[in-house]
Design a protein around this motif. Structure first.
Motif, PDB file in Angstrom:
ATOM      1  N   TRP A 115       0.797  -1.230   0.000  1.00 17.66           N
ATOM      2  CA  TRP A 115       0.000   0.000   0.000  1.00 17.66           C
ATOM      3  C   TRP A 115       0.826   1.275   0.000  1.00 17.66           C
ATOM      4  N   ARG A 116       2.109   1.170   0.239  1.00 10.98           N
ATOM      5  CA  ARG A 116       2.906   2.379   0.470  1.00 10.98           C
ATOM      6  C   ARG A 116       2.904   3.361  -0.711  1.00 10.98           C
ATOM      7  N   PRO A 117       3.200   2.940  -1.964  1.00 14.24           N
ATOM      8  CA  PRO A 117       3.206   3.922  -3.077  1.00 14.24           C
ATOM      9  C   PRO A 117       1.847   4.593  -3.252  1.00 14.24           C
ATOM     10  N   TRP A 118       0.771   3.805  -3.139  1.00 14.28           N
ATOM     11  CA  TRP A 118      -0.575   4.367  -3.284  1.00 14.28           C
ATOM     12  C   TRP A 118      -0.893   5.312  -2.132  1.00 14.28           C
ATOM     13  N   TYR A 119      -0.496   4.924  -0.921  1.00 12.66           N
ATOM     14  CA  TYR A 119      -0.789   5.755   0.253  1.00 12.66           C
ATOM     15  C   TYR A 119      -0.080   7.103   0.178  1.00 12.66           C
ATOM     16  N   THR A 120       1.205   7.094  -0.189  1.00 12.34           N
ATOM     17  CA  THR A 120       1.946   8.361  -0.267  1.00 12.34           C
ATOM     18  C   THR A 120       1.375   9.263  -1.358  1.00 12.34           C
ATOM     19  N   HIS A 121       0.945   8.662  -2.471  1.00 15.37           N
ATOM     20  CA  HIS A 121       0.346   9.460  -3.540  1.00 15.37           C
ATOM     21  C   HIS A 121      -0.995  10.037  -3.111  1.00 15.37           C
ATOM     22  N   THR A 122      -1.821   9.228  -2.477  1.00 11.96           N
ATOM     23  CA  THR A 122      -3.125   9.698  -2.011  1.00 11.96           C
ATOM     24  C   THR A 122      -2.974  10.810  -0.986  1.00 11.96           C
ATOM     25  N   MET A 123      -1.991  10.691  -0.111  1.00 11.09           N
ATOM     26  CA  MET A 123      -1.756  11.743   0.883  1.00 11.09           C
ATOM     27  C   MET A 123      -1.280  13.027   0.219  1.00 11.09           C
ATOM     28  N   SER A 124      -0.556  12.903  -0.895  1.00 11.16           N
ATOM     29  CA  SER A 124      -0.157  14.106  -1.644  1.00 11.16           C
ATOM     30  C   SER A 124      -1.383  14.823  -2.195  1.00 11.16           C
ATOM     31  N   ILE A 125      -2.363  14.047  -2.691  1.00 15.40           N
ATOM     32  CA  ILE A 125      -3.593  14.652  -3.198  1.00 15.40           C
ATOM     33  C   ILE A 125      -4.362  15.324  -2.071  1.00 15.40           C
ATOM     34  N   VAL A 126      -4.476  14.654  -0.933  1.00 13.10           N
ATOM     35  CA  VAL A 126      -5.208  15.217   0.218  1.00 13.10           C
ATOM     36  C   VAL A 126      -4.526  16.484   0.703  1.00 13.10           C
ATOM     37  N   THR A 127      -3.204  16.440   0.820  1.00 15.72           N
ATOM     38  CA  THR A 127      -2.457  17.627   1.260  1.00 15.72           C
ATOM     39  C   THR A 127      -2.616  18.767   0.268  1.00 15.72           C
ATOM     40  N   GLY A 128      -2.553  18.440  -1.023  1.00 15.04           N
ATOM     41  CA  GLY A 128      -2.750  19.463  -2.043  1.00 15.04           C
ATOM     42  C   GLY A 128      -4.137  20.066  -1.988  1.00 15.04           C
ATOM     43  N   MET A 129      -5.148  19.243  -1.715  1.00 14.48           N
ATOM     44  CA  MET A 129      -6.525  19.747  -1.629  1.00 14.48           C
ATOM     45  C   MET A 129      -6.691  20.674  -0.433  1.00 14.48           C
ATOM     46  N   ILE A 130      -6.049  20.341   0.672  1.00 13.06           N
ATOM     47  CA  ILE A 130      -6.075  21.241   1.836  1.00 13.06           C
ATOM     48  C   ILE A 130      -5.445  22.581   1.479  1.00 13.06           C
TER      49      ILE A 130
END
Length: 424
Positions: free
Chosen positions: A45-60
């Motif tokens: 899950w690590r590559p997907w998790y880090t990418h998803t967190m980048s999207i969430v952080t960017g949305m914030i």
């Protein structure tokens, strides 16, 4: 609940919808395309998790930026230009990553340079108008800063420098720079590019310095692959990326479904440069290929409507510049994915895996939302004096600031200064 969401997700709702669809596509397809990274890291899950967190952080970050009045970005643009120059020089002394020197302290200076130059040129275009249009002095300032930024980006990322130069040129066309100047610039650019390509083609590969050998190899590979049928080409280290990208597209007439790509484990940079090929393979040519293209074209169309309502020059040009860099970059990535042009290394904005690209694209979306709020789109109870595209009369009295707007026919006095506005 509806009131709560309206207070969080402000501005043009269609921009948010486009962002949401691109984010969903990104989360699904990067999860599929990063299978090799997950295998190497032994963490599923690590590559997907880090990418998803980048999207969430960017949305914030988008939510924060959408609340900033557009005229505040003028200072940020100047700071970004200065910082980009120093970082672009400093990155020349760092270690290479994937054959290029593009990062320093986890930052890609080229991304900062794109944002800074577009913002600063928007400011210059808003200040440098006379009765005859953009002044020659303003044009020289634009050429000077554009030449410095693009010149520093070009050695390691020629496609980014070229894309940025085209966006700046189109901004000058919209600003109604005199055609004799524009045609002169276009002529000089054509001559320079022709000479450069001539030197690139005629010079032996082992004599080319730096990244020029890579550029020549990509051009020759693209020309060769376009002449030879896919089934008759032998796959080697040189053409592996192009060949597997073509296979992915060929498999995507109907679509194999999310997560069912057969090519992702063999295609280098499947989660970045060739994410569009994986989208087509899994979601199909219509839903994945055309659907993704429509999202970016829809963004351009929607921004055109916002631009038509802008009363001030700076937010208008900033809006156009940032949108063009997103959409043109997307079109380049798609063209590479379907083997229409040589590999450029341009990611698909908001979809490809990459923290720097994701954060800056979210910043662009946040600024677009801020400007949409400044013209009242999505803001029924919009306060012109609080979030207008330019400072209020009170701040003008303090700052003695003047700005041009989008029409030559309207002018008014604000306090003791003449504040010229050009309405669209």
């Amino acid at each position: 609940m509806g009131i709560f969401f309206r207070h969080i997700f402000k501005g043009d709702k269609w921009i948010w919808i486009i962002f949401a669809f691109l984010a969903i596509i990104s989360i699904l397809e990067v999860f599929s395309a990063t299978s090799t990274l997950a295998y190497r890291a032994s963490e599923y899950w690590r590559p997907w998790y880090t990418h998803t967190m980048s999207i969430v952080t960017g949305m914030i970050g988008m939510i924060i930026v959408q609340n900033i009045p557009p005229h505040k970005f003028k200072v940020l643009g100047f700071i970004s230009v200065v910082a980009a120059v120093f970082l672009l020089i400093a990155v020349m002394f760092t270690a290479e990553v994937n054959g290029a020197q593009r990062q320093i302290l986890g930052i890609q200076p080229s991304e900062l340079g794109k944002f800074g130059l577009i913002t600063f040129v928007s400011f210059l275009l808003s200040k440098g108008k006379s009765e005859e249009g953009i002044t020659k002095q303003t044009l020289w300032y634009i050429l000077l800063f554009s030449g410095i930024i693009c010149g520093l980006i070009a050695p390691e990322n020629f496609s980014t420098a070229g894309l940025l130069a085209i966006v700046i040129f189109l901004m000058m066309i919209v600003a109604q720079v005199q055609w004799k100047w524009l045609l002169s610039l276009a002529g000089i650019a054509v001559v320079c590019v022709s000479l450069f390509l001539g030197v690139l083609v005629l010079t032996p590969m082992d004599k080319l310095p730096g990244r020029m050998a890579t550029w020549k190899s990509r051009i020759e590979l693209s020309m060769e692959s376009s002449k030879t049928p896919l089934v008759s080409q032998k796959i080697d280290d040189k053409n592996r990326q192009v060949q597997y990208g073509r296979m992915a597209v060929a498999n995507g007439l109907i679509g194999k479904g999310p997560g069912n790509s057969q090519i992702r484990d063999f295609l280098p940079q499947a989660y970045s440069d060739y994410i569009y090929s994986i989208i087509i393979e899994e979601l199909g040519f219509v839903i994945g290929g055309i659907g993704t293209l429509i999202l970016y074209l829809g963004l351009m169309f929607r921004v055109g409507r916002i631009f038509s309502k802008c009363k001030y020059v700076f937010p208008g040009f900033l809006l156009l510049g940032l949108t063009m860099i997103i959409v043109f970059q997307a079109l380049i990535n798609m063209a590479v994915g379907v083997d229409l042009i040589p590999v450029t290394g341009q990611p698909l904005p908001l979809v490809s895996r990459g923290r720097n690209s994701m954060y800056f694209t979210c910043l662009y979306f946040g600024i677009i939302l801020s400007i949409s709020r400044s013209v009242g789109i999505g803001e029924e109870d919009y306060d012109d004096n609080h979030l207008a595209g330019e400072p209020s009369a009170e701040s003008l009295e303090i700052e003695n600031n003047s700005d041009e707007a989008l029409s030559d026919n309207v002018s008014q006095n604000v306090k003791q200064e003449v504040y010229e506005t050009e309405e669209i």
